[in-house]
Design a protein around this motif. Sequence first.
Motif, mmCIF file in Angstrom:
data_model
loop_
_atom_site.group_PDB
_atom_site.id
_atom_site.type_symbol
_atom_site.label_atom_id
_atom_site.label_comp_id
_atom_site.label_asym_id
_atom_site.label_seq_id
_atom_site.Cartn_x
_atom_site.Cartn_y
_atom_site.Cartn_z
ATOM 1 N N LEU A 254 0.282 35.760 14.137
ATOM 2 C CA LEU A 254 -0.439 35.277 12.974
ATOM 3 C C LEU A 254 0.248 34.073 12.357
ATOM 4 O O LEU A 254 1.481 33.981 12.363
ATOM 5 N N SER A 255 -0.558 33.189 11.807
ATOM 6 C CA SER A 255 -0.002 32.103 11.008
ATOM 7 C C SER A 255 0.469 32.688 9.679
ATOM 8 O O SER A 255 0.156 33.841 9.341
ATOM 9 N N LYS A 256 1.172 31.902 8.901
ATOM 10 C CA LYS A 256 1.668 32.368 7.607
ATOM 11 C C LYS A 256 0.524 32.814 6.700
ATOM 12 O O LYS A 256 0.572 33.891 6.087
ATOM 13 N N LYS A 257 -0.528 32.013 6.622
ATOM 14 C CA LYS A 257 -1.660 32.342 5.748
ATOM 15 C C LYS A 257 -2.448 33.533 6.277
ATOM 16 O O LYS A 257 -2.957 34.354 5.508
ATOM 17 N N GLU A 258 -2.586 33.635 7.604
ATOM 18 C CA GLU A 258 -3.270 34.790 8.189
ATOM 19 C C GLU A 258 -2.515 36.077 7.875
ATOM 20 O O GLU A 258 -3.111 37.110 7.562
ATOM 21 N N HIS A 259 -1.187 35.995 7.957
ATOM 22 C CA HIS A 259 -0.352 37.154 7.643
ATOM 23 C C HIS A 259 -0.528 37.562 6.183
ATOM 24 O O HIS A 259 -0.705 38.747 5.861
ATOM 25 N N TYR A 260 -0.490 36.613 5.281
ATOM 26 C CA TYR A 260 -0.690 36.891 3.859
ATOM 27 C C TYR A 260 -2.068 37.507 3.607
ATOM 28 O O TYR A 260 -2.214 38.412 2.780
ATOM 29 N N SER B 19 -13.148 39.103 -3.642
ATOM 30 C CA SER B 19 -13.808 37.800 -3.615
ATOM 31 C C SER B 19 -12.876 36.746 -3.036
ATOM 32 O O SER B 19 -11.650 36.934 -2.987
ATOM 33 N N SER B 20 -13.458 35.630 -2.630
ATOM 34 C CA SER B 20 -12.656 34.526 -2.094
ATOM 35 C C SER B 20 -11.623 34.053 -3.108
ATOM 36 O O SER B 20 -10.482 33.740 -2.752
ATOM 37 N N CYS B 21 -12.016 34.027 -4.359
ATOM 38 C CA CYS B 21 -11.097 33.538 -5.395
ATOM 39 C C CYS B 21 -9.970 34.523 -5.671
ATOM 40 O O CYS B 21 -8.848 34.122 -5.970
ATOM 41 N N GLU B 22 -10.254 35.816 -5.565
ATOM 42 C CA GLU B 22 -9.189 36.820 -5.686
ATOM 43 C C GLU B 22 -8.154 36.619 -4.584
ATOM 44 O O GLU B 22 -6.947 36.670 -4.820
ATOM 45 N N ILE B 23 -8.672 36.418 -3.392
ATOM 46 C CA ILE B 23 -7.785 36.229 -2.242
ATOM 47 C C ILE B 23 -6.996 34.941 -2.387
ATOM 48 O O ILE B 23 -5.783 34.901 -2.138
ATOM 49 N N MET B 24 -7.667 33.872 -2.806
ATOM 50 C CA MET B 24 -6.986 32.589 -2.971
ATOM 51 C C MET B 24 -5.845 32.701 -3.979
ATOM 52 O O MET B 24 -4.742 32.208 -3.749
ATOM 53 N N GLU B 25 -6.099 33.369 -5.078
ATOM 54 C CA GLU B 25 -5.083 33.523 -6.120
ATOM 55 C C GLU B 25 -3.875 34.294 -5.598
ATOM 56 O O GLU B 25 -2.735 34.038 -5.984
ATOM 57 N N ALA B 26 -4.124 35.238 -4.686
ATOM 58 C CA ALA B 26 -3.058 36.110 -4.199
ATOM 59 C C ALA B 26 -2.240 35.514 -3.060
ATOM 60 O O ALA B 26 -1.033 35.777 -2.954
ATOM 61 N N ILE B 27 -2.868 34.725 -2.188
ATOM 62 C CA ILE B 27 -2.171 34.329 -0.964
ATOM 63 C C ILE B 27 -1.848 32.846 -0.855
ATOM 64 O O ILE B 27 -1.002 32.462 -0.047
ATOM 65 N N MET B 28 -2.533 31.993 -1.618
ATOM 66 C CA MET B 28 -2.299 30.563 -1.480
ATOM 67 C C MET B 28 -1.077 30.136 -2.291
ATOM 68 O O MET B 28 -0.887 30.575 -3.431
ATOM 69 N N ASP B 29 -0.248 29.283 -1.702
ATOM 70 C CA ASP B 29 0.948 28.795 -2.395
ATOM 71 C C ASP B 29 0.570 28.008 -3.643
ATOM 72 O O ASP B 29 1.132 28.209 -4.715
ATOM 73 N N LYS B 30 -0.401 27.114 -3.494
ATOM 74 C CA LYS B 30 -0.831 26.285 -4.622
ATOM 75 C C LYS B 30 -2.355 26.182 -4.636
ATOM 76 O O LYS B 30 -2.932 25.236 -4.091
ATOM 77 N N THR C 206 -13.227 25.131 -6.786
ATOM 78 C CA THR C 206 -13.731 26.164 -7.703
ATOM 79 C C THR C 206 -14.483 27.285 -6.984
ATOM 80 O O THR C 206 -14.588 28.398 -7.493
ATOM 81 N N ASN C 207 -15.005 27.002 -5.800
ATOM 82 C CA ASN C 207 -15.714 28.026 -5.029
ATOM 83 C C ASN C 207 -14.802 28.741 -4.036
ATOM 84 O O ASN C 207 -15.260 29.604 -3.287
ATOM 85 N N CYS C 208 -13.523 28.344 -4.039
ATOM 86 C CA CYS C 208 -12.525 28.981 -3.166
ATOM 87 C C CYS C 208 -12.928 28.869 -1.695
ATOM 88 O O CYS C 208 -12.774 29.821 -0.916
ATOM 89 N N ASN C 209 -13.443 27.722 -1.322
ATOM 90 C CA ASN C 209 -13.894 27.510 0.055
ATOM 91 C C ASN C 209 -12.748 27.518 1.057
ATOM 92 O O ASN C 209 -12.963 27.766 2.246
ATOM 93 N N ASN C 210 -11.527 27.238 0.577
ATOM 94 C CA ASN C 210 -10.396 27.241 1.519
ATOM 95 C C ASN C 210 -10.175 28.634 2.105
ATOM 96 O O ASN C 210 -9.791 28.779 3.262
ATOM 97 N N VAL C 211 -10.437 29.673 1.316
ATOM 98 C CA VAL C 211 -10.315 31.040 1.825
ATOM 99 C C VAL C 211 -11.435 31.332 2.828
ATOM 100 O O VAL C 211 -11.199 31.917 3.884
#
Length: 229
Positions: A153-159, A173-184, A190-195
């Motif tokens: 797994l990559s670092k983000k996949e592991h998180y 939700s995507s935003c819950e996940i983003m808040e928990a696993i993304m460094d910055k 705003t739609n947490c599309n990165n997740v």
Amino acid sequence: MKSELKLLYAEDEKIIRENFVEIFKRYFNNIEVAANGKIALELYKKGKYDIAILDVSMPHMSGLNVASTIRQTDNKLEIIMLSAFADTEKLLKAINLHLFSYLAKPVKIDELDATLKKVIAKLSKNTKLIFNDFYSWNIKEEVLYYLLDEVKLSKKEHYLVKFLVKNPYKHHSSCEIMEAIMDKPTKYDTNCNNVTQLISRFKKKMLKSYNKEYFFIDNVYGLGYKIIS
């Protein structure tokens, strides 16, 4: 990674027995071998085993009779039966023994491999969170497995996986996940599309490299993502 589960294996033909033992050594550190059904039952009564692999036709006591005797007092032992015969009567009798699997000889290596990996995964529930018949998460080691193979797994996949297994029965939700696993987390996303993109890439990777039909993260519109278990 070899399992610490204890295997009891019984086969009367020496060459077949020796060949199978070499295969089983790839999966198990603890193997007891019996040359007939009577010896197998004696070993079972003296020791504690997790899995028994028995040949149907053996001198002194058949594999079916060994399994039947075991089932009188033990419903937890996982039993895999091997048979060289497409015998309807034997198959019908085996149904009542609650076998984990019944494999016809000559056993195909891929079928044996899949069966062994599945039974090991089933019996490893105390240390693993089983997602489905294929994927599991080692809670102590924080490692994802496809059957017995470790998934890189990559670092983000592991998180991502680590976060979702903390509460595998809840959608996030995507935003819950983003808040928990993304460094910055970015304020512009705003739609947490990165997740969403992370999980999409992760799914494509797993379907391509491991199993074309099954992924272990569910996405329900309006609810979010959760582990399929």
